[in-house]
Scaffold this motif. Structure first.
Motif, PDB file in Angstrom:
ATOM      1  N   THR A  16       0.822  -1.210   0.000  1.00 11.42           N
ATOM      2  CA  THR A  16       0.000   0.000   0.000  1.00 11.42           C
ATOM      3  C   THR A  16       0.857   1.262   0.000  1.00 11.42           C
ATOM      4  OG1 THR A  16      -0.122  -0.027   2.405  1.00 11.42           O
ATOM      5  CG2 THR A  16      -1.913  -1.138   1.209  1.00 11.42           C
ATOM      6  N   GLU A  17       2.188   1.096  -0.016  1.00 14.56           N
ATOM      7  CA  GLU A  17       3.092   2.248  -0.059  1.00 14.56           C
ATOM      8  C   GLU A  17       4.218   1.955  -1.043  1.00 14.56           C
ATOM      9  OE1 GLU A  17       5.540   5.300   2.865  1.00 14.56           O
ATOM     10  OE2 GLU A  17       4.965   3.329   3.646  1.00 14.56           O
ATOM     11  N   TYR A  18       4.475   2.920  -1.926  1.00 15.82           N
ATOM     12  CA  TYR A  18       5.482   2.770  -2.970  1.00 15.82           C
ATOM     13  C   TYR A  18       6.241   4.086  -3.131  1.00 15.82           C
ATOM     14  CZ  TYR A  18       2.692  -1.286  -4.428  1.00 15.82           C
ATOM     15  OH  TYR A  18       2.031  -2.478  -4.462  1.00 15.82           O
ATOM     16  N   HIS A  75       5.701   9.539  -4.147  1.00 14.62           N
ATOM     17  CA  HIS A  75       5.362   8.746  -2.967  1.00 14.62           C
ATOM     18  C   HIS A  75       3.888   8.374  -3.134  1.00 14.62           C
ATOM     19  CE1 HIS A  75       4.438   8.238   1.463  1.00 14.62           C
ATOM     20  NE2 HIS A  75       5.324   7.309   1.176  1.00 14.62           N
ATOM     21  N   LEU A  77       0.532   6.204  -1.815  1.00  9.26           N
ATOM     22  CA  LEU A  77      -0.175   5.508  -0.738  1.00  9.26           C
ATOM     23  C   LEU A  77      -1.518   5.042  -1.264  1.00  9.26           C
ATOM     24  CD1 LEU A  77       0.481   7.991   2.215  1.00  9.26           C
ATOM     25  CD2 LEU A  77       1.539   5.752   1.877  1.00  9.26           C
ATOM     26  N   THR A  78      -1.896   3.819  -0.942  1.00 12.35           N
ATOM     27  CA  THR A  78      -3.195   3.295  -1.343  1.00 12.35           C
ATOM     28  C   THR A  78      -3.875   2.677  -0.121  1.00 12.35           C
ATOM     29  OG1 THR A  78      -2.309   1.124  -1.965  1.00 12.35           O
ATOM     30  CG2 THR A  78      -2.347   2.819  -3.682  1.00 12.35           C
ATOM     31  N   ALA A 101       6.560  -3.023  -3.462  1.00 14.03           N
ATOM     32  CA  ALA A 101       6.118  -2.156  -2.370  1.00 14.03           C
ATOM     33  C   ALA A 101       7.322  -1.760  -1.529  1.00 14.03           C
ATOM     34  CB  ALA A 101       5.089  -2.885  -1.518  1.00 14.03           C
ATOM     35  N   ASN A 150       9.019  10.593   3.471  1.00 14.63           N
ATOM     36  CA  ASN A 150       8.536   9.798   4.608  1.00 14.63           C
ATOM     37  C   ASN A 150       9.538   8.736   5.038  1.00 14.63           C
ATOM     38  OD1 ASN A 150       6.349  11.374   4.181  1.00 14.63           O
ATOM     39  ND2 ASN A 150       4.901   9.732   3.913  1.00 14.63           N
TER      40      ASN A 150
END
Length: 168
Positions: A16-18, A75, A77-78, A101, A150
């Motif tokens: 869910t983060e890339y 950045h 986020l999903t 990811a 982040n």
């Protein structure tokens, strides 16, 4: 003609983060009402964001944006695990890859063969505290003061092909 593809990735290892660089990339939602947030630093040094919602199987394509320097990262986020596929261009050649990811552990050692007299482009994503721990051919290598997002460092560097002999 360039054919582009990559392996299919099991949904259980999607994230869910890339963090990724420029080029074209495509997000594919795995569930209805997937929230997508994409942020990047624009030419003015400000954070720009793209927020949208995708339903299962729908795709969002992002092309190099006119207000984003190439060396700055995205950045992403999903709200649920999402597929991301990146396409890059070098001259008239294209390549593509599924993006791992951010929680993927990656590799501690990689090797690259220079097969053409072209400039090599390296992109790395690592934890910020590891940004100064790279070596290239046994020598410390600094990716510079590239974007931090982040607690993640995105480095982008051109390497002169003359410094790396063909087929070695």
């Amino acid at each position: 003609y360039d054919l582009i593809g990559d392996q299919l990735i099991p949904m259980r290892i999607l994230g869910t983060e890339y963090v990724t660089g420029g080029g074209f990339f495509y997000l594919v939602a795995t569930e209805d009402s997937t929230l997508i947030n994409i942020s990047y630093t624009n030419y003015s040094g400000e954070i720009s964001t793209i927020d949208t919602i995708l339903n299962r199987g729908k795709t969002l394509g992002i092309v190099d944006l006119v207000d984003k320097p190439l060396e700055n990262s995205f950045h992403i986020l999903t709200s649920v695990p999402t597929y991301i596929f990146l396409i890059k261009q070098l001259g008239y050649e294209y390549g593509g890859s599924a993006i791992p990811a951010i929680n993927c552990t990656g590799s501690r050692h990689i090797s690259v063969a220079n097969t053409a007299e072209e400039t090599l482009i390296f992109e790395v994503v690592t934890k910020t505290e590891n940004a100064k721990n790279f070596m290239l051919n046994g020598v410390s290598y600094n990716f510079g003061d590239s974007a931090n997002s982040n607690n993640w460092f995105y480095g982008y560097a051109y390497l002169n092909a003359q410094d790396y002999p063909l087929n070695k």
